[in-house]
Design an enzyme around this catalytic site. Structure first.
Site, PDB file in Angstrom:
ATOM      1  N   ASP A 560       0.844  -1.185   0.000  1.00 44.89           N
ATOM      2  CA  ASP A 560       0.000   0.000   0.000  1.00 44.89           C
ATOM      3  C   ASP A 560       0.888   1.247   0.000  1.00 44.89           C
ATOM      4  OD1 ASP A 560      -2.728   1.200   0.401  1.00 44.89           O
ATOM      5  OD2 ASP A 560      -1.760   1.957   2.214  1.00 44.89           O
ATOM      6  N   GLU A 597       1.584   0.255  -4.933  1.00 42.45           N
ATOM      7  CA  GLU A 597       1.163   1.562  -5.426  1.00 42.45           C
ATOM      8  C   GLU A 597       2.368   2.497  -5.454  1.00 42.45           C
ATOM      9  OE1 GLU A 597      -3.327   2.297  -3.971  1.00 42.45           O
ATOM     10  OE2 GLU A 597      -1.888   2.110  -2.348  1.00 42.45           O
TER      11      GLU A 597
END
Length: 978
Positions: A560, A597
């Site tokens: 993340d 990400e």
């Protein structure tokens, strides 16, 4: 120069009124809060202090004074309010604007041309700033200005302070003692007047003096259990040992001993199975006090049900291993190459909480994956049989926001909600009223990274979390699916000395969390950004990944906000994982895939804190990052732009929805640009891939630019690109298609667009990524951020009776501004798909997976292979709008040039037609070829795709509306079937 006002009863006013007015003129006020004794911490912590500046009349809002953490709020909390002189806030010791970066250097952005600079330390945190300077010190050390500036190795690690002044710390200083104290530096002019004073940030010197690679956490040997805690700034550390998970007094309190910042103790074997909590006496810069912090072990591998105590659980114990666990590494689903990966993103609770074929005690948890004949597992088997390789599970570590004790959950009456209108606001009212007390949250609120989440276990106490998590991984592997964990190392949910969810910031305050130039925690990720540029933060991340890989045999990790982690950390993690072996560690490390990400924003943007793991920095690493360019080009705009802006698949130019995109010429240009972005994405977003753009020029992928001038392509190999059109964030694919397409089109058309979008992702080079439910038209009733929207808005139905469209207006917090657009769509019954639509969507998705895995040409393993074999044909200014024509060529045995990869097909043509009408496209490149519709599509339940045709004489294809058609040239020796 200070006054003290006792506020014993007025504190009740703070609890019941909106403000407190005190009768002082302009001043700095310090609010001291002393929390009550807690069940897990036997000592009474010191007062907590907050500082606020006020002007006459001095009015304090209640929401500014009360701490954010509920754990430190109490109606019986003693309060003291004091005022100090009007010393400028910029000189307050609440700030930490100086950096102790090495044993001999302190960096500070001040100028001292003729004056002096001193370092102050107080073991009891008694420092204060007056007109005369800093007082209350135990030690004062004069610093010397260093004209040589900050050393290069320091500016490499801390680039944001490269222009600071350097001050030499004399070698006689006992730095290992000083870091345990409250510290400050102050400057004085030639007249002896104090001109600046501030606290210090310590990560630099802590890394230099205390970096450590030895054991941490609980270590189990035959006759003992040893505890190791890295806490170099602590003045003392005790471990409170409990027999039970909740309540009661400690059965034993033991003092740990320190060697070079590591506190340890050797305990008896009888400790195994007990619980413990650390009590750390340490200076905390957020309170300017020595605090007695009660915290879990950062290396915890088990927890109590309330998350307040660490379980002493030996993960190597045979009693915690399901039958056949040690053989699992040798029974993993086959994976020849990372290019063969396809990923299905799934939330554990979503998977089964509404599945009536799952035993009620298993719903929403780990064990639901072990029921081989449940609706959800049968669905996963179908996808696995079609070729899907990996299931990506949203956060499974210990996170805040969901109580692990299920008996504490609140719920709503779904029978009542089902009777409400599809565009009613009542559903969201009821859901949001309990959203922080139900069993639902995505889980991006990290508390402890290395412990499975207790709410997904049948019993959150004891070792059930470990056993059931392992059974889940084992069950998924046995149906042909590898498991990816969603890891969130970029931030932590809690901070400070009193927050129940704070762990790392209690153990070494000010170290694990990234701070700005004033010394306050950065919050660009969400809250409490972590600092992987610090050695022991990086070590904790790598150790945690190894724990999950070795002890839970997971097959990949999705990071993340990976861009907030340093590139060096990611490379260390990759190397550590890929060095694992089946023989030594029970894990095939080289088969573990890493992606995340790679967004570049906040304080880390443009390498502001070192070279970060953003998209452009990862080229050449083999680490994947999400390709948002192909998503935005397909859907239109971005998740943060106008909600009705259209894209390649949603009708831009070809079927307007009323949104003002500009003139027709502008729309044509936008559609051509979107097509270029998608074509680059289909070529794995390779920066050096050459193609002809919409203007007719031959360009590299890196020379194709987004609307803000950023290069579209960033990858140097295909597995560095993870292509997607939807994920857990933002609206589901079906919802965004329903929002952006014209209201008057039929639901059948929206279903075709849904499939068109997933087929573009599925048939491109690189790694395809799908949000769970896209294949069955999943809806969240147009909720754009369902992280805390409960089971109601996140429902997924693997019996295929409903896609969850029209279950009420989505929650107000994130969606209210779009309610005027959402309401008429939810209210219109023609928007809701029927079961036949859902079943057809599933079959079409399965077909496109089968097509992908029917040929290695869809899964090329190198940039050179893609450049040599992949071509785009409908290009340039005269191309047919809304149509992409891609060919992939294989070599021929005995013919020089390309090597032969596919024994079945020598040539493949894929045509994506996003137009609402049938199109024809011909090219001399296709004349005379023996092409035919792919065997999978010949047998498709979709009658429309069967109308696709090819004429060899003219080299012309005819493709139905909103259809992906695949044509193959069979090798003469092949007579296969699907």
């Amino acid at each position: 120069m200070s006054q003290v006002v006792s506020l014993s009863s007025p504190f009740l006013l703070l609890r019941s009124a909106s403000s407190l007015t005190v009768p002082f003129s302009t001043a700095n006020f310090h609010l001291h809060l002393a929390p009550p004794r807690t069940a897990t911490c036997p000592s009474f912590p010191p007062r907590r202090r907050f500082t606020f500046q006020s002007t006459l009349p001095a009015t304090f809002r209640r929401d500014r004074l009360l701490p954010c953490s509920s754990s430190s709020s109490s109606s019986s909390m003693p309060v003291e309010l004091s005022t100090s002189s009007s010393q400028d806030d910029r000189d307050s010791l609440l700030y930490s604007r100086a950096y102790w970066v090495s044993e001999s250097v302190i960096a500070w952005n001040v100028d001292v041309p003729d004056g002096s600079c001193y370092l102050y330390a107080s073991k009891t945190a008694a420092l204060s700033v007056t007109y005369d300077g800093v007082q209350g010190e135990d030690v004062r050390i004069e610093l010397q200005k260093d004209s040589g500036g900050i050393p290069a190795n320091v500016t490499e690690k801390f680039p944001h302070i490269r222009d600071y002044r350097a001050f030499k710390v004399p070698p006689i200083s006992d730095a290992k003692f000083l870091v345990k104290c409250q510290l400050a530096v102050a400057t004085f002019n030639s007249d002896g007047k104090c001109t600046n004073a501030t606290g210090l940030q310590l990560p630099g010197i802590l890394d230099e003096l205390f970096s450590y690679d030895g054991p941490l956490g609980a270590v189990y040997v035959e006759e003992a259990v040893s505890l190791y805690l890295w806490s170099p700034t602590a003045q003392s550390v005790r471990a409170c040992i409990y027999r039970d998970p909740i309540g009661g007094n400690p059965q034993e309190i033991v003092q740990l001993k320190e060697i070079d910042g590591v506190w340890s103790i050797k305990g008896p074997k009888s400790w195994e199975g007990c619980y413990y909590v650390y009590e750390v006496s340490v200076y905390h810069p957020s309170t300017l006090q020595i605090e007695n912090c009660c915290a879990n072990d950062p290396y915890a591998r088990g927890l109590s049900s309330d998350g307040r105590r660490t379980l002493l659980v030996n993960l190597d114990s045979d009693t915690l291993k399901p039958e056949g666990w040690d053989k699992l590494a040798y029974e993993k689903p086959h994976l020849s190459s990372f290019s063969d990966i396809s990923i299905y993103e799934l939330h554990i609770r979503d998977f089964s909480v509404n599945d009536q074929t799952v035993h009620p005690e298993f719903r929403g948890g780990y064990l639901a994956f072990t029921l081989q004949n449940s609706a959800g597992v049968l669905h996963l088997k179908k996808l696995s049989n079609a070729g899907l390789t990996h299931v990506h599970l949203l956060p499974t570590f210990q996170f805040a926001g969901v109580d692990d004790q299920k008996e504490n959950w609140k719920s709503v009456d779904t029978e009542v909600l089902e009777k409400l209108p599809p565009d009613s606001a009542e559903q969201q009212d009821q859901i949001t009223a309990i959203q922080n007390d139900d069993g639902y949250n995505w889980g991006y609120n990290p508390v402890l990274w290395g412990v499975p989440k207790g709410s997904y276990a049948s019993n959150p106490n004891g070792p059930c979390r470990t056993i059931e998590f392992r059974k889940m991984v084992q069950a998924l592997n046995h149906i042909g699916l590898r498991v990816v964990l969603d890891v969130v190392y970029n931030h932590l949910h809690g901070s400070g000395p009193f927050d129940d969810n704070s762990v790392l910031d209690k153990i070494v305050p000010g170290y694990y969390l990234r701070r700005n130039n004033d010394g306050f925690i950065e919050h660009s990720t969400c809250v409490n950004n972590t600092a992987s540029e610090h050695y022991m933060v990086e070590r904790l991340i790598v150790d945690d990944l190894l724990c999950w890989a070795m002890n839970y045999k997971v097959d990949g990790f999705r990071f993340d906000l990976m861009g907030h982690i340093m590139k060096r950390t990611m490379l260390k993690a990759k190397d550590a994982l890929h060095n694992l072996t089946k023989e030594t560690h029970g894990v095939d490390g080289p088969s573990i895939y890493i992606y995340g990400e790679g967004w570049d924003f906040g304080e880390v943007a443009k390498n502001g804190r070192g070279i970060n793991a953003s998209q452009f920095n990862l080229s050449g690493t083999g680490i994947g990052s999400f390709n948002d360019r192909i998503r935005d080009a397909m859907l239109g705009g971005s998740p943060f732009g106008p909600p009705l802006q259209q894209g390649f698949v949603t009708g831009l130019l070809l079927q307007p929805n009323g949104h003002d995109h500009g003139t027709k010429a502008v729309e044509e240009q936008m559609l051509a640009a979107a097509k270029d972005h998608i074509q680059v994405g289909l070529a794995a977003n390779l920066r050096d891939f050459r193609l002809t753009n919409g203007e007719g020029n031959e360009v590299k992928g890196s020379e194709v630019l987004t609307y803000d001038g950023t290069p579209v392509a960033y990858a140097s190999c295909p597995t560095e690109t993870v292509s997607y059109v939807s994920a857990h964030d933002n609206e589901t694919l079906f919802d965004i298609v329903s929002l952006k397409t014209p209201m008057e089109i039929a639901v059948d058309e929206r279903c075709r667009i849904n499939h068109l979008a997933t087929s573009i992702i599925a048939l491109g080079q690189g790694i395809p990524f799908f949000h769970a439910g896209d294949e069955i038209l999943r809806s969240k009733s147009l909720d754009r951020d369902s992280y805390n929207s409960g089971d109601w808005f996140n429902r997924i139905d693997f019996t295929y009776n409903s896609n969850n469209w029209g279950v009420g207006l989505p929650p107000k917090e994130k969606n209210e501004k779009n309610w005027p657009l959402i309401r008429p769509r939810l209210a219109d019954p023609s928007f809701k798909p029927q079961k036949s639509n859902i079943l057809a969507a599933l079959e079409n998705f399965s077909d496109v997976l089968r097509v992908r895995y029917s040929s290695p040409l869809f899964r090329l393993t190198s940039a050179n292979a893609i450049q040599e074999r992949v071509r785009f044909h409908n290009t340039g200014p005269l191309s047919v709008p809304g149509v992409i024509v891609m060919s992939i060529e294989d070599g021929h045995e005995g013919v020089p040039g390309l090597s032969q990869l596919d024994s079945n097909y020598s040539y493949i043509v894929v045509i994506f037609n996003s137009c609402p009408t049938t199109i024809s496209f011909g090219s001399p490149a296709f004349q005379g070829r023996n092409l035919q519709l792919h065997p999978v599509q010949v047998k498709s339940v979709d009658e429309v795709v069967k109308n696709s045709s090819y004429d060899a004489t003219s080299g012309c294809f005819t493709i139905p509306p909103r259809t992906t058609s695949v044509f193959v040239e069979l090798r003469k020796s092949w007579a296969g079937s699907f």
